[in-house]
Design a protein around this motif. Structure first.
Motif, PDB file in Angstrom:
ATOM      1  N   ILE A 144       0.857  -1.189   0.000  1.00  0.00           N
ATOM      2  CA  ILE A 144       0.000   0.000   0.000  1.00  0.00           C
ATOM      3  C   ILE A 144       0.894   1.239   0.000  1.00  0.00           C
ATOM      4  O   ILE A 144       1.861   1.322   0.756  1.00  0.00           O
ATOM      5  N   ALA A 145       0.567   2.181  -0.873  1.00  0.00           N
ATOM      6  CA  ALA A 145       1.408   3.371  -1.067  1.00  0.00           C
ATOM      7  C   ALA A 145       0.674   4.623  -0.617  1.00  0.00           C
ATOM      8  O   ALA A 145      -0.412   4.934  -1.105  1.00  0.00           O
ATOM      9  N   ASP A 146       1.265   5.325   0.321  1.00  0.00           N
ATOM     10  CA  ASP A 146       0.784   6.631   0.764  1.00  0.00           C
ATOM     11  C   ASP A 146       1.755   7.690   0.252  1.00  0.00           C
ATOM     12  O   ASP A 146       2.734   7.379  -0.407  1.00  0.00           O
ATOM     13  N   ARG A 147       1.446   8.938   0.566  1.00  0.00           N
ATOM     14  CA  ARG A 147       2.311  10.058   0.153  1.00  0.00           C
ATOM     15  C   ARG A 147       2.599   9.944  -1.340  1.00  0.00           C
ATOM     16  O   ARG A 147       3.736   9.803  -1.781  1.00  0.00           O
ATOM     17  N   LEU A 148       1.535  10.014  -2.129  1.00  0.00           N
ATOM     18  CA  LEU A 148       1.644   9.816  -3.566  1.00  0.00           C
ATOM     19  C   LEU A 148       2.458  10.925  -4.227  1.00  0.00           C
ATOM     20  O   LEU A 148       2.552  12.028  -3.728  1.00  0.00           O
ATOM     21  N   GLY A 149       3.011  10.612  -5.378  1.00  0.00           N
ATOM     22  CA  GLY A 149       3.838  11.566  -6.105  1.00  0.00           C
ATOM     23  C   GLY A 149       5.129  10.903  -6.522  1.00  0.00           C
ATOM     24  O   GLY A 149       5.184   9.701  -6.775  1.00  0.00           O
ATOM     25  N   ALA A 150       6.201  11.678  -6.554  1.00  0.00           N
ATOM     26  CA  ALA A 150       7.476  11.142  -7.033  1.00  0.00           C
ATOM     27  C   ALA A 150       8.083  10.141  -6.060  1.00  0.00           C
ATOM     28  O   ALA A 150       8.803   9.237  -6.456  1.00  0.00           O
ATOM     29  N   ASN A 151       7.798  10.298  -4.749  1.00  0.00           N
ATOM     30  CA  ASN A 151       8.402   9.433  -3.733  1.00  0.00           C
ATOM     31  C   ASN A 151       7.332   8.871  -2.808  1.00  0.00           C
ATOM     32  O   ASN A 151       7.230   9.273  -1.640  1.00  0.00           O
ATOM     33  N   PRO A 152       6.535   7.920  -3.291  1.00  0.00           N
ATOM     34  CA  PRO A 152       5.486   7.348  -2.439  1.00  0.00           C
ATOM     35  C   PRO A 152       6.089   6.529  -1.306  1.00  0.00           C
ATOM     36  O   PRO A 152       7.200   6.002  -1.402  1.00  0.00           O
ATOM     37  N   LEU A 153       5.358   6.437  -0.202  1.00  0.00           N
ATOM     38  CA  LEU A 153       5.765   5.640   0.946  1.00  0.00           C
ATOM     39  C   LEU A 153       5.001   4.321   0.892  1.00  0.00           C
ATOM     40  O   LEU A 153       3.797   4.283   1.120  1.00  0.00           O
ATOM     41  N   VAL A 154       5.698   3.236   0.547  1.00  0.00           N
ATOM     42  CA  VAL A 154       5.059   1.929   0.390  1.00  0.00           C
ATOM     43  C   VAL A 154       5.258   1.115   1.668  1.00  0.00           C
ATOM     44  O   VAL A 154       6.370   1.021   2.193  1.00  0.00           O
ATOM     45  N   SER A 155       4.165   0.539   2.170  1.00  0.00           N
ATOM     46  CA  SER A 155       4.241  -0.272   3.384  1.00  0.00           C
ATOM     47  C   SER A 155       3.378  -1.516   3.220  1.00  0.00           C
ATOM     48  O   SER A 155       2.442  -1.558   2.413  1.00  0.00           O
ATOM     49  N   ALA A 156       3.707  -2.531   3.986  1.00  0.00           N
ATOM     50  CA  ALA A 156       2.979  -3.799   3.918  1.00  0.00           C
ATOM     51  C   ALA A 156       1.772  -3.764   4.863  1.00  0.00           C
ATOM     52  O   ALA A 156       1.878  -3.262   5.982  1.00  0.00           O
ATOM     53  N   PRO A 157       0.637  -4.281   4.423  1.00  0.00           N
ATOM     54  CA  PRO A 157      -0.532  -4.315   5.308  1.00  0.00           C
ATOM     55  C   PRO A 157      -0.372  -5.351   6.407  1.00  0.00           C
ATOM     56  O   PRO A 157       0.401  -6.309   6.276  1.00  0.00           O
ATOM     57  N   ALA A 158      -1.118  -5.166   7.508  1.00  0.00           N
ATOM     58  CA  ALA A 158      -1.126  -6.168   8.573  1.00  0.00           C
ATOM     59  C   ALA A 158      -1.885  -7.401   8.113  1.00  0.00           C
ATOM     60  O   ALA A 158      -1.474  -8.530   8.356  1.00  0.00           O
ATOM     61  N   ASN A 159      -2.996  -7.171   7.450  1.00  0.00           N
ATOM     62  CA  ASN A 159      -3.805  -8.259   6.901  1.00  0.00           C
ATOM     63  C   ASN A 159      -4.349  -7.815   5.550  1.00  0.00           C
ATOM     64  O   ASN A 159      -4.581  -6.638   5.329  1.00  0.00           O
ATOM     65  N   ALA A 160      -4.532  -8.762   4.653  1.00  0.00           N
ATOM     66  CA  ALA A 160      -5.120  -8.474   3.343  1.00  0.00           C
ATOM     67  C   ALA A 160      -5.905  -9.689   2.891  1.00  0.00           C
ATOM     68  O   ALA A 160      -5.653 -10.813   3.342  1.00  0.00           O
ATOM     69  N   PHE A 161      -6.874  -9.455   2.014  1.00  0.00           N
ATOM     70  CA  PHE A 161      -7.760 -10.544   1.600  1.00  0.00           C
ATOM     71  C   PHE A 161      -8.383 -10.247   0.253  1.00  0.00           C
ATOM     72  O   PHE A 161      -8.347  -9.118  -0.246  1.00  0.00           O
ATOM     73  N   ILE A 162      -8.966 -11.274  -0.336  1.00  0.00           N
ATOM     74  CA  ILE A 162      -9.803 -11.137  -1.531  1.00  0.00           C
ATOM     75  C   ILE A 162     -11.169 -11.720  -1.191  1.00  0.00           C
ATOM     76  O   ILE A 162     -11.315 -12.522  -0.264  1.00  0.00           O
ATOM     77  N   ARG A 163     -12.162 -11.316  -1.942  1.00  0.00           N
ATOM     78  CA  ARG A 163     -13.494 -11.906  -1.807  1.00  0.00           C
ATOM     79  C   ARG A 163     -14.336 -11.533  -3.009  1.00  0.00           C
ATOM     80  O   ARG A 163     -13.981 -10.625  -3.781  1.00  0.00           O
ATOM     81  N   ALA A 164     -15.457 -12.220  -3.166  1.00  0.00           N
ATOM     82  CA  ALA A 164     -16.439 -11.832  -4.170  1.00  0.00           C
ATOM     83  C   ALA A 164     -17.137 -10.561  -3.701  1.00  0.00           C
ATOM     84  O   ALA A 164     -17.185 -10.282  -2.497  1.00  0.00           O
ATOM     85  N   PRO A 165     -17.680  -9.747  -4.620  1.00  0.00           N
ATOM     86  CA  PRO A 165     -18.338  -8.502  -4.205  1.00  0.00           C
ATOM     87  C   PRO A 165     -19.403  -8.687  -3.135  1.00  0.00           C
ATOM     88  O   PRO A 165     -19.562  -7.827  -2.272  1.00  0.00           O
ATOM     89  N   ARG A 166     -20.112  -9.812  -3.170  1.00  0.00           N
ATOM     90  CA  ARG A 166     -21.126 -10.073  -2.146  1.00  0.00           C
ATOM     91  C   ARG A 166     -20.764 -11.287  -1.304  1.00  0.00           C
ATOM     92  O   ARG A 166     -21.628 -11.899  -0.668  1.00  0.00           O
ATOM     93  N   GLY A 167     -19.479 -11.625  -1.293  1.00  0.00           N
ATOM     94  CA  GLY A 167     -19.041 -12.802  -0.574  1.00  0.00           C
ATOM     95  C   GLY A 167     -18.281 -12.473   0.696  1.00  0.00           C
ATOM     96  O   GLY A 167     -18.182 -11.322   1.113  1.00  0.00           O
ATOM     97  N   GLN A 168     -17.755 -13.518   1.300  1.00  0.00           N
ATOM     98  CA  GLN A 168     -16.962 -13.397   2.516  1.00  0.00           C
ATOM     99  C   GLN A 168     -15.488 -13.608   2.182  1.00  0.00           C
ATOM    100  O   GLN A 168     -15.149 -14.309   1.220  1.00  0.00           O
ATOM    101  N   ALA A 169     -14.635 -13.022   2.999  1.00  0.00           N
ATOM    102  CA  ALA A 169     -13.202 -13.263   2.839  1.00  0.00           C
ATOM    103  C   ALA A 169     -12.886 -14.686   3.284  1.00  0.00           C
ATOM    104  O   ALA A 169     -13.526 -15.210   4.201  1.00  0.00           O
ATOM    105  N   PRO A 170     -11.931 -15.344   2.642  1.00  0.00           N
ATOM    106  CA  PRO A 170     -11.543 -16.691   3.071  1.00  0.00           C
ATOM    107  C   PRO A 170     -11.015 -16.678   4.500  1.00  0.00           C
ATOM    108  O   PRO A 170     -10.674 -15.619   5.048  1.00  0.00           O
ATOM    109  N   THR A 171     -10.955 -17.858   5.097  1.00  0.00           N
ATOM    110  CA  THR A 171     -10.345 -17.979   6.412  1.00  0.00           C
ATOM    111  C   THR A 171      -8.969 -17.330   6.374  1.00  0.00           C
ATOM    112  O   THR A 171      -8.223 -17.498   5.409  1.00  0.00           O
TER     113      THR A 171
END
Length: 214
Positions: free
Chosen positions: A95-122
Motif C-alpha cells: 500500500i502506497a501513501d504520500r503519492l507523487g514522485a516518492n510514495p511511501l510503500v508499506s505492507a498491510p497487517a492483513n489483506a484478503f480477496i473476496r467476491a463482491p457479495r461474498g466473505q473473505a476466506p479464512t
C-alpha cells in the motif's frame, strides 16, 4: 511486479507541479479512484502449468485511518498448485501513501480477496514479501475463494481489502478486471478496457485445474 502504475499517471503525479502541491495530488487521486490496471500472468515448470495470476493496482480513499487520504493498492492474486497435487491461493499486496514522485510503500497487517457479495476466506498465513513494503498471504482454496473465482468469471470483478493494524477497520476496493491501463486525456481519466485479463486468467486456470489430483 512488472508494472507499478500506468506510465502517464506516474508522470503526472511525479511532476514538479503535483510534487509541490499536495492538494493537487489529492485531487488527481480522487479522479483516479478505482482500478488503474490489471495484467494477467501464467507460470509453468517444464511446460506444465503451475500458477495463474492477476496483477493489479487501484486507487482508493482511506477513511479508516487516513481521514480520506488517497492510497494506492498494488498487488497480485494467484492460484498455484501445491506439491501434494492440490491448489492454494497467494495474495501479495503493498500500500502506497504520500503519492507523487516518492510514495511511501508499506505492507498491510492483513489483506484478503473476496467476491463482491461474498466473505473473505479464512485468514491466510502472512509472510513478508520479497519486495520491501509488500506482504504475502497464502491460504487454502475454500468455498469463499471459489465464490471469488466465480465473480471473476461472471462479473469481471474481485474485491481486495487490507488493514494497517490487526483488528482495524478494513479498506476495500472493487477491481474492474477489464481495465488494462489508465491515462489522463485533456484533464479527464480514461480507462482502457479489454476482456483479455479475465479471458487469459480463466484459460490458464482451466489448464491448471487439469494438474490437480482427484
Amino acid at each position: 511486479m512488472t508494472k507499478i502504475i500506468g506510465a502517464a499517471v506516474l508522470a503526472l503525479m511525479g511532476s514538479a507541479c503535483f510534487a509541490q502541491t499536495p492538494d493537487a495530488v489529492a485531487a488527481l487521486a480522487r479522479k483516479l479512484e478505482g482500478t488503474i490496471y490489471v495484467i494477467p500472468h501464467r507460470e509453468s515448470v517444464d511446460g506444465q502449468m503451475t500458477a495463474c495470476g492477476l496483477e493489479f493496482s487501484a486507487m482508493k480513499m482511506d477513511f479508516s485511518t487516513k481521514g480520506g487520504a488517497p492510497v494506492k493498492i498494488v498487488g497480485s492474486f494467484y492460484l498455484r498448485n501445491s506439491s501434494n497435487g492440490g491448489l492454494f491461493y497467494a495474495l501479495k499486496m503493498g500500500i502506497a501513501d504520500r503519492l507523487g514522485a516518492n510514495p511511501l510503500v508499506s505492507a498491510p497487517a492483513n489483506a484478503f480477496i473476496r467476491a463482491p457479495r461474498g466473505q473473505a476466506p479464512t485468514k491466510a498465513r502472512r509472510a513478508d514479501g520479497e519486495n520491501p513494503g509488500y506482504a504475502l498471504f497464502v491460504g487454502a482454496v475454500d468455498g469463499d475463494v471459489v465464490a471469488a473465482y466465480q465473480a471473476i468469471a461472471e462479473h469481471n470483478q474481485l474485491v481486495v481489502g487490507f488493514n494497517r493494524v490487526p483488528g482495524q477497520m478494513d479498506v476495500t476496493a472493487t477491481l474492474d478486471l477489464t481495465v488494462i491501463d489508465t491515462k489522463m486525456v485533456d484533464g479527464k481519466v480514461v480507462r482502457e478496457k479489454s476482456q483479455q485479463p479475465v479471458e487469459e486468467f480463466l484459460d490458464c486456470s482451466g489448464s491448471l485445474l487439469k494438474t490437480v489430483k482427484k
